[in-house]
Design a protein around this motif. Structure first.
Motif: not given
Length: 303
Positions: A2-19, A92-103
């Motif tokens: 599962r992938l996570y997109l977490l904005p750190i600032s208004t110009r940079r976003t952290l990508l993290y993969c949960q196994k 047969s396999e899609k990867i979930e991407v979790v992100y903040p809708k407000s940002l």
């Protein structure tokens, strides 16, 4: 995974993969075995109270903290194996991407992912080559008794790290190009960002000239936007970073977020210090020139 997109600032976003839990029939690769072995060895050295192992750990952790968080994020994505490529291509396999809708707007998410996957490819390739060149040069240090060949092992680790970042980036790029993403806005993540108190560290100018992942839909207060229209503003503090890991129940994410927040905050502070020095430079020079000419002018008047 599962992938996570977490904005750190208004110009940079952290990508993290949960196994996620791997199938029991899937055998670990030799790379996984080496990584697990190295982690156990490093953990054992950290428990030592003194000695060269403890010194290596201290210096190593200092160096690891300065490895760009973008590289750590791509390394968290597993390499794209042939089997996984076939499974994902068949749909047969899609990867979930979790992100903040407000940002982050949903239509921007694939573009941000592709940017994060590709913007550092040339850098990783170049540094991988330099590590491979340096490894044979440092290998003879192993002939020195007692002293471990730390330069060689460091280059080996950095070569592996750059390769993993390249492999992770190619995996993410493949998922984007094949439309194998399941975009999932997270109310839990939005709540953590909403609880963040402003203002946070900001800079009136971008902290980097490289391509960055912008948070296009970010909308801070009008006063903050007016003060920093083209610059960069933090979106997470260290305290809220810990709350994020607790809300997502991802304790392994805490180190990644802590490192990313620290690096972006440090970049903003350095940029602000450089701007302050540039602004004070001409003024101080002007003041010095006026003080130098003042006695001469008084002398002319007295004559």
């Amino acid at each position: 995974m599962r992938l996570y997109l977490l904005p750190i600032s208004t110009r940079r976003t952290l990508l993290y993969c949960q196994k996620l839990n791997a199938p029991t029939t899937e055998r670990p690769t030799w790379g996984d075995w080496i990584q697990s072995k190295a982690s156990r060895t490093w953990a054992g050295w950290e428990k030592k109270e003194r000695g060269w192992q403890k010194s290596v750990v201290n210096y190593g952790n200092y160096a690891f903290r300065r490895i760009p968080y973008e590289e750590w994020g791509l390394k968290s994505v597993p390499p794209l194996s042939q089997r996984r490529r076939v499974v994902e291509r068949n749909g047969s396999e899609k990867i979930e991407v979790v992100y903040p809708k407000s940002l982050l707007a949903m239509d921007k998410v694939p573009g941000i992912l592709e940017t994060l996957a590709t913007e550092r490819q040339s850098l990783h390739k170049r540094r991988l080559i330099w590590c491979l060149v340096g490894m044979p040069i440092t290998a003879p240090i192993a002939l020195i008794p007692v002293i471990p060949n730390l330069p060689f092992f460091y280059l080996v680790y950095r070569a592996w790290s750059h390769w993993r970042a390249l492999a992770g980036g190619k995996h993410v790029q493949f998922l984007v190009q094949q439309s194998l993403l399941s975009l999932t806005p997270s109310p839990v993540v939005d709540e953590v960002y909403a609880a963040q108190k402003l203002p946070l560290p900001s800079t009136p100018q971008p902290t980097t000239d490289a391509i960055v992942s912008r948070v296009e839909s970010f909308d801070p207060s009008s006063e903050e936007r007016h003060q920093h229209p083209e610059g960069e503003t933090m979106l997470l503090s260290q305290a809220n970073g810990k709350k994020m890991t607790q809300a997502l129940d991802l304790p392994q994410l805490e180190v990644e977020l802590e490192r990313a927040i620290w690096q972006v905050e440090t970049a903003i502070k350095k940029q602000n210090a450089a701007l302050a020095q540039a602004d004070s430079g001409p003024a101080s020079a002007k003041g010095a020139s006026e003080s130098d000419t003042a006695p001469k002018e008084e002398g002319k008047k007295s004559q």
